[in-house]
Design an enzyme around this catalytic site. Sequence first.
Site, PDB file in Angstrom:
ATOM      1  N   LYS A 128      36.519  33.317 -39.277  1.00 28.03           N
ATOM      2  CA  LYS A 128      36.940  33.234 -40.683  1.00 28.03           C
ATOM      3  C   LYS A 128      35.793  32.772 -41.568  1.00 28.03           C
ATOM      4  O   LYS A 128      35.543  33.344 -42.618  1.00 28.03           O
ATOM      5  CB  LYS A 128      38.115  32.261 -40.857  1.00 28.03           C
ATOM      6  CG  LYS A 128      39.385  32.660 -40.146  1.00 28.03           C
ATOM      7  CD  LYS A 128      40.552  31.740 -40.516  1.00 28.03           C
ATOM      8  CE  LYS A 128      40.324  30.286 -40.157  1.00 28.03           C
ATOM      9  NZ  LYS A 128      40.233  30.026 -38.712  1.00 28.03           N
TER      10      LYS A 128
ATOM     11  N   ARG B 122      48.266  26.750 -43.590  1.00 31.74           N
ATOM     12  CA  ARG B 122      48.230  26.609 -42.138  1.00 31.74           C
ATOM     13  C   ARG B 122      49.615  26.370 -41.560  1.00 31.74           C
ATOM     14  O   ARG B 122      49.749  26.282 -40.342  1.00 31.74           O
ATOM     15  CB  ARG B 122      47.358  25.401 -41.800  1.00 31.74           C
ATOM     16  CG  ARG B 122      46.175  25.694 -40.896  1.00 31.74           C
ATOM     17  CD  ARG B 122      45.455  24.380 -40.680  1.00 31.74           C
ATOM     18  NE  ARG B 122      44.387  24.470 -39.732  1.00 31.74           N
ATOM     19  CZ  ARG B 122      43.139  24.809 -40.018  1.00 31.74           C
ATOM     20  NH1 ARG B 122      42.812  25.149 -41.245  1.00 31.74           N
ATOM     21  NH2 ARG B 122      42.234  24.818 -39.068  1.00 31.74           N
TER      22      ARG B 122
ATOM     23  N   ARG C 256      29.053  27.032 -30.664  1.00 35.91           N
ATOM     24  CA  ARG C 256      28.810  26.515 -32.017  1.00 35.91           C
ATOM     25  C   ARG C 256      28.505  25.018 -31.939  1.00 35.91           C
ATOM     26  O   ARG C 256      27.600  24.524 -32.612  1.00 35.91           O
ATOM     27  CB  ARG C 256      30.051  26.753 -32.888  1.00 35.91           C
ATOM     28  CG  ARG C 256      29.957  26.151 -34.286  1.00 35.91           C
ATOM     29  CD  ARG C 256      31.061  26.667 -35.183  1.00 35.91           C
ATOM     30  NE  ARG C 256      32.288  25.885 -35.067  1.00 35.91           N
ATOM     31  CZ  ARG C 256      33.454  26.221 -35.648  1.00 35.91           C
ATOM     32  NH1 ARG C 256      33.551  27.316 -36.349  1.00 35.91           N
ATOM     33  NH2 ARG C 256      34.511  25.460 -35.505  1.00 35.91           N
TER      34      ARG C 256
ATOM     35  N   ARG D  56      30.275  18.747 -35.633  1.00 34.92           N
ATOM     36  CA  ARG D  56      31.705  18.593 -35.872  1.00 34.92           C
ATOM     37  C   ARG D  56      32.350  17.835 -34.724  1.00 34.92           C
ATOM     38  O   ARG D  56      32.364  18.293 -33.595  1.00 34.92           O
ATOM     39  CB  ARG D  56      32.365  19.969 -36.012  1.00 34.92           C
ATOM     40  CG  ARG D  56      32.350  20.491 -37.427  1.00 34.92           C
ATOM     41  CD  ARG D  56      33.045  21.814 -37.520  1.00 34.92           C
ATOM     42  NE  ARG D  56      34.479  21.742 -37.210  1.00 34.92           N
ATOM     43  CZ  ARG D  56      35.343  22.702 -37.523  1.00 34.92           C
ATOM     44  NH1 ARG D  56      34.921  23.779 -38.150  1.00 34.92           N
ATOM     45  NH2 ARG D  56      36.612  22.578 -37.207  1.00 34.92           N
TER      46      ARG D  56
ATOM     47  N   ARG E  55      43.596  22.203 -31.058  1.00 31.21           N
ATOM     48  CA  ARG E  55      43.604  22.998 -32.291  1.00 31.21           C
ATOM     49  C   ARG E  55      44.196  24.378 -32.047  1.00 31.21           C
ATOM     50  O   ARG E  55      44.908  24.915 -32.894  1.00 31.21           O
ATOM     51  CB  ARG E  55      42.186  23.101 -32.857  1.00 31.21           C
ATOM     52  CG  ARG E  55      41.760  21.821 -33.612  1.00 31.21           C
ATOM     53  CD  ARG E  55      40.248  21.634 -33.669  1.00 31.21           C
ATOM     54  NE  ARG E  55      39.552  22.763 -34.230  1.00 31.21           N
ATOM     55  CZ  ARG E  55      38.274  23.066 -33.988  1.00 31.21           C
ATOM     56  NH1 ARG E  55      37.552  22.291 -33.194  1.00 31.21           N
ATOM     57  NH2 ARG E  55      37.718  24.115 -34.533  1.00 31.21           N
TER      58      ARG E  55
HETATM   59  P1  ADP Z   1      39.057  25.592 -37.541  1.00 29.47           P
HETATM   60  O1  ADP Z   1      37.619  25.960 -37.231  1.00 29.47           O
HETATM   61  O2  ADP Z   1      39.706  24.931 -36.374  1.00 29.47           O
HETATM   62  O3  ADP Z   1      39.854  26.716 -38.101  1.00 29.47           O
HETATM   63  P2  ADP Z   1      38.874  24.070 -40.067  1.00 29.47           P
HETATM   64  O4  ADP Z   1      37.467  23.796 -40.370  1.00 29.47           O
HETATM   65  O5  ADP Z   1      39.588  25.093 -40.891  1.00 29.47           O
HETATM   66  O6  ADP Z   1      39.004  24.394 -38.527  1.00 29.47           O
HETATM   67  O7  ADP Z   1      39.730  22.710 -40.122  1.00 29.47           O
HETATM   68  C1  ADP Z   1      39.371  21.583 -39.341  1.00 29.47           C
HETATM   69  C2  ADP Z   1      40.492  20.546 -39.370  1.00 29.47           C
HETATM   70  O8  ADP Z   1      40.805  20.166 -40.735  1.00 29.47           O
HETATM   71  C3  ADP Z   1      41.836  21.010 -38.797  1.00 29.47           C
HETATM   72  O9  ADP Z   1      41.900  20.901 -37.390  1.00 29.47           O
HETATM   73  C4  ADP Z   1      42.804  20.045 -39.515  1.00 29.47           C
HETATM   74  O10 ADP Z   1      42.774  18.758 -38.943  1.00 29.47           O
HETATM   75  C5  ADP Z   1      42.206  19.924 -40.902  1.00 29.47           C
HETATM   76  N1  ADP Z   1      42.761  20.945 -41.822  1.00 29.47           N
HETATM   77  C6  ADP Z   1      42.073  21.972 -42.384  1.00 29.47           C
HETATM   78  N2  ADP Z   1      42.872  22.715 -43.160  1.00 29.47           N
HETATM   79  C7  ADP Z   1      44.104  22.150 -43.095  1.00 29.47           C
HETATM   80  C8  ADP Z   1      45.376  22.453 -43.656  1.00 29.47           C
HETATM   81  N3  ADP Z   1      45.555  23.524 -44.465  1.00 29.47           N
HETATM   82  N4  ADP Z   1      46.432  21.646 -43.372  1.00 29.47           N
HETATM   83  C9  ADP Z   1      46.281  20.585 -42.586  1.00 29.47           C
HETATM   84  N5  ADP Z   1      45.121  20.245 -42.004  1.00 29.47           N
HETATM   85  C10 ADP Z   1      44.038  20.999 -42.248  1.00 29.47           C
END
Ligand code: ADP
Length: 188
Positions: free
Chosen positions: A13, A88, A127, A135, A146
Amino acid sequence: MRLVLLGPPGAGKGTQAQILVEAYGIPQLSTGDMLRAAIAAKTPLGLEAKAIVDRGDLVSDVIVSGIISDRMDEPDCAQGFILDGFPRTIAQADTLTHMLDRKGLHLNGVIEITADADVLVERIINRARESGGARADDNEEVLRKRLAVYAEQTAPLVNYYAERGLLRTVDGMKPVEEVTAAIQQALQ
Ligand code: ADP
C-alpha cells in the site's frame, strides 16, 4: 480523486501510495505514518498510542478518525487524497462515510491489494532488516498479530465496499509497475 488503499501489512500500500501521489498530485494520508510521527514527537496522542501500536493492536476509532478528519481539511487535500491504513474496521468505514458526507465529498474507489500470507511475512522481515529496525512493530511476532487483526477486523471491508460498488481488486504479487498499471486502469 479520493481513494482508499486496502490490503494486509506488506501488500505494498505504501509503495503504491507514493507512486499515486506523484501520478495524481494528491497527498497520501497514512494513519500509520501519522501515529508514528506522534509517537516520535511524544505528543499526548503519541504517548497514548505507543504501547498499542507496538503490540500490533488497533488504536481507538475516535483517535484515528479525528486525525484523519483534521488532515482532510488541510489545503493540500482540496483536490483529493489517498487514504492508506484508514479505514481499518467497519466502524471506521461508517465514520468515513459520514465524515465525507458532512464535507460534501465522496470516494472515487477503494483499491484492494491482495498478496499471499507467506510473502507478506517475508516482505516485512526484509523491510525490518533493511531499515535497521526503524519500526518497533516490524518483527515476526507482532507481524503475525497485525495479520490476524487484519483478517478479523479489516478484511470485512472488502465486502463492505464491494456492496457499495466501490471495490477494485489488484494482484499485489505482481511487479510494482504492473500493480500501479492495474490500479490506474481500475480507476478509469
Ligand atoms: P501496516 O504496515 O501494518 O499496514 P500501518 O503503518 O498502516 O501498518 O499501521 C501501523 C499501526 O498503526 C497499526 O498496527 C495500528 O496499531 C495503528 N493504526 C494505523 N492505522 C490505524 C487505524 N485506522 N485504526 C487503528 N489503528 C491504526
